[in-house]
Design a protein around this motif. Structure first.
Motif, PDB file in Angstrom:
ATOM      1  N   GLU A  66       0.815  -1.231   0.000  1.00 27.99           N
ATOM      2  CA  GLU A  66       0.000   0.000   0.000  1.00 27.99           C
ATOM      3  C   GLU A  66       0.844   1.275   0.000  1.00 27.99           C
ATOM      4  N   VAL A  67       2.168   1.151   0.049  1.00 23.92           N
ATOM      5  CA  VAL A  67       3.049   2.331   0.042  1.00 23.92           C
ATOM      6  C   VAL A  67       3.227   2.819  -1.388  1.00 23.92           C
ATOM      7  N   ASN A  68       3.001   4.109  -1.594  1.00 29.10           N
ATOM      8  CA  ASN A  68       3.204   4.754  -2.891  1.00 29.10           C
ATOM      9  C   ASN A  68       4.663   5.225  -2.951  1.00 29.10           C
ATOM     10  N   GLU A  69       5.504   4.509  -3.693  1.00 31.27           N
ATOM     11  CA  GLU A  69       6.925   4.850  -3.751  1.00 31.27           C
ATOM     12  C   GLU A  69       7.196   6.152  -4.488  1.00 31.27           C
ATOM     13  N   PHE A  70       6.308   6.602  -5.359  1.00 33.01           N
ATOM     14  CA  PHE A  70       6.469   7.916  -5.984  1.00 33.01           C
ATOM     15  C   PHE A  70       6.487   8.983  -4.886  1.00 33.01           C
ATOM     16  N   ALA A  71       5.512   8.908  -3.979  1.00 32.33           N
ATOM     17  CA  ALA A  71       5.437   9.879  -2.877  1.00 32.33           C
ATOM     18  C   ALA A  71       6.622   9.704  -1.933  1.00 32.33           C
ATOM     19  N   LEU A  72       6.965   8.459  -1.612  1.00 28.77           N
ATOM     20  CA  LEU A  72       8.078   8.181  -0.714  1.00 28.77           C
ATOM     21  C   LEU A  72       9.380   8.799  -1.234  1.00 28.77           C
ATOM     22  N   ALA A  73       9.628   8.684  -2.529  1.00 21.73           N
ATOM     23  CA  ALA A  73      10.870   9.180  -3.125  1.00 21.73           C
ATOM     24  C   ALA A  73      10.796  10.646  -3.515  1.00 21.73           C
ATOM     25  N   GLY A  74       9.613  11.240  -3.420  1.00 26.06           N
ATOM     26  CA  GLY A  74       9.462  12.647  -3.778  1.00 26.06           C
ATOM     27  C   GLY A  74       9.562  12.907  -5.271  1.00 26.06           C
ATOM     28  N   VAL A  75       9.103  11.952  -6.088  1.00 28.37           N
ATOM     29  CA  VAL A  75       9.103  12.153  -7.536  1.00 28.37           C
ATOM     30  C   VAL A  75       7.667  12.251  -8.033  1.00 28.37           C
ATOM     31  N   ASP A  76       7.489  13.085  -9.030  1.00 23.78           N
ATOM     32  CA  ASP A  76       6.158  13.279  -9.597  1.00 23.78           C
ATOM     33  C   ASP A  76       5.880  12.252 -10.679  1.00 23.78           C
ATOM     34  N   PRO A  77       4.680  11.684 -10.674  1.00 23.19           N
ATOM     35  CA  PRO A  77       4.302  10.799 -11.765  1.00 23.19           C
ATOM     36  C   PRO A  77       3.842  11.612 -12.975  1.00 23.19           C
ATOM     37  N   ALA A  78       3.990  11.035 -14.142  1.00 19.10           N
ATOM     38  CA  ALA A  78       3.458  11.625 -15.380  1.00 19.10           C
ATOM     39  C   ALA A  78       2.641  10.548 -16.069  1.00 19.10           C
ATOM     40  N   ALA A  79       1.574  10.968 -16.721  1.00 20.33           N
ATOM     41  CA  ALA A  79       0.712  10.007 -17.401  1.00 20.33           C
ATOM     42  C   ALA A  79       1.464   9.331 -18.536  1.00 20.33           C
ATOM     43  N   SER A  80       1.240   8.042 -18.672  1.00 16.80           N
ATOM     44  CA  SER A  80       1.782   7.304 -19.811  1.00 16.80           C
ATOM     45  C   SER A  80       0.821   7.455 -20.979  1.00 16.80           C
ATOM     46  N   THR A  81       1.234   7.009 -22.142  1.00 14.12           N
ATOM     47  CA  THR A  81       0.440   7.174 -23.353  1.00 14.12           C
ATOM     48  C   THR A  81      -0.371   5.935 -23.696  1.00 14.12           C
ATOM     49  N   GLN A  82       0.248   4.746 -23.587  1.00 15.59           N
ATOM     50  CA  GLN A  82      -0.437   3.520 -24.000  1.00 15.59           C
ATOM     51  C   GLN A  82      -0.669   2.523 -22.874  1.00 15.59           C
ATOM     52  N   VAL A  83      -0.094   2.772 -21.712  1.00 16.83           N
ATOM     53  CA  VAL A  83      -0.311   1.881 -20.564  1.00 16.83           C
ATOM     54  C   VAL A  83      -0.794   2.703 -19.380  1.00 16.83           C
ATOM     55  N   LYS A  84      -1.382   2.047 -18.395  1.00 15.97           N
ATOM     56  CA  LYS A  84      -1.927   2.762 -17.241  1.00 15.97           C
ATOM     57  C   LYS A  84      -0.891   3.184 -16.198  1.00 15.97           C
ATOM     58  N   PRO A  85       0.152   2.375 -15.926  1.00 13.45           N
ATOM     59  CA  PRO A  85       1.104   2.826 -14.908  1.00 13.45           C
ATOM     60  C   PRO A  85       1.751   4.156 -15.298  1.00 13.45           C
ATOM     61  N   PRO A  86       1.939   5.046 -14.336  1.00 10.43           N
ATOM     62  CA  PRO A  86       2.591   6.315 -14.644  1.00 10.43           C
ATOM     63  C   PRO A  86       4.094   6.116 -14.831  1.00 10.43           C
ATOM     64  N   ARG A  87       4.714   7.106 -15.453  1.00 12.56           N
ATOM     65  CA  ARG A  87       6.163   7.126 -15.570  1.00 12.56           C
ATOM     66  C   ARG A  87       6.693   8.187 -14.618  1.00 12.56           C
ATOM     67  N   VAL A  88       8.006   8.239 -14.434  1.00 16.05           N
ATOM     68  CA  VAL A  88       8.626   9.245 -13.585  1.00 16.05           C
ATOM     69  C   VAL A  88       8.831  10.508 -14.421  1.00 16.05           C
ATOM     70  N   ARG A  89       8.174  11.599 -14.042  1.00 14.16           N
ATOM     71  CA  ARG A  89       8.236  12.833 -14.809  1.00 14.16           C
ATOM     72  C   ARG A  89       9.670  13.333 -15.003  1.00 14.16           C
ATOM     73  N   SER A  90      10.517  13.214 -13.993  1.00 19.72           N
ATOM     74  CA  SER A  90      11.875  13.747 -14.066  1.00 19.72           C
ATOM     75  C   SER A  90      12.878  12.801 -14.730  1.00 19.72           C
ATOM     76  N   ALA A  91      12.453  11.613 -15.131  1.00 15.77           N
ATOM     77  CA  ALA A  91      13.354  10.703 -15.858  1.00 15.77           C
ATOM     78  C   ALA A  91      13.520  11.224 -17.282  1.00 15.77           C
ATOM     79  N   VAL A  92      14.745  11.151 -17.812  1.00  7.70           N
ATOM     80  CA  VAL A  92      15.011  11.670 -19.155  1.00  7.70           C
ATOM     81  C   VAL A  92      14.420  10.786 -20.240  1.00  7.70           C
TER      82      VAL A  92
END
Length: 193
Positions: free
Chosen positions: A104-130
């Motif tokens: 139940e832990v949201n690792e995006f929040a834990l790590a302080g990274v923002d999610p960004a919507a993906s285009t063809q799949v439901k899981p988000p990507r890391v907004r700050s990843a290149v």
């Protein structure tokens, strides 16, 4: 020195393998549980498999109790995941997501990274990843059992996100893992003819 791996503990085998297989690229994998809880975790047994079709694989080992990790369970249940590419600016956040945590832990929040919507799949990507690769599951194969038991996830890449400044570069200064908690940045490259 010689080692008969059948006589090594799982931990000793792991230590020898990560010493020899180096540097290892990092698949920073984001998934969603069937309840919609985001999960984010790094895996350094990761590589490309082929380009026709574009295919990658990574190996999420079982947790310390011998159970499949949340990443693997989420992928088995949803058939989707995103591999986020790790560079130095996000390395510390990536490392924060490497601990075993409750589902139940949201690792995006834990790590302080923002999610960004993906285009063809439901899981988000890391907004700050290149860069990020959206993937659908080809297969998940159990190779071992118990704590540290190996599993192999093979996925088709269905969509790529690449920072505009990097599209024309032949390589990206990615972070690789070279030990248990040691990392490197791929900066010194050379060309052979």
């Amino acid at each position: 020195m010689e080692f008969d791996v059948s006589k090594l503990s799982v931990q000793d085998s792991y230590l020898r393998m990560v010493q020899l297989i180096s540097p290892r690229p990092i698949a920073w994998v984001s998934t969603l549980s069937i309840d919609g809880i985001p999960n984010l975790a790094p895996y350094s047994f990761f590589t490309g498999v082929g380009v026709n079709p574009p295919t990658i694989c990574f190996s999420p080992a079982n947790d310390g109790q011998g159970r499949p990790k949340d990443t693997l369970e989420n992928i088995r249940q949803t058939g989707q995941f995103v591999v986020n590419i790790v560079t130095e600016p996000v390395a510390q956040a990536m490392h924060r997501t490497s601990d075993e945590l409750a589902p139940e832990v949201n690792e995006f929040a834990l790590a302080g990274v923002d999610p960004a919507a993906s285009t063809q799949v439901k899981p988000p990507r890391v907004r700050s990843a290149v860069a990020a690769m959206e993937c659908t599951l080809h297969s998940a194969i159990q190779l071992g059992a118990g704590p540290g038991g190996a599993n192999l996830v093979i996925g088709y890449v269905v969509h790529l996100h690449i920072d505009d400044d990097l599209v024309d570069q032949s390589s990206i200064e990615t972070v690789g893992r070279v030990g248990r908690r040691e990392y490197t940045v791929v900066k010194d490259t050379f060309r052979l003819e």
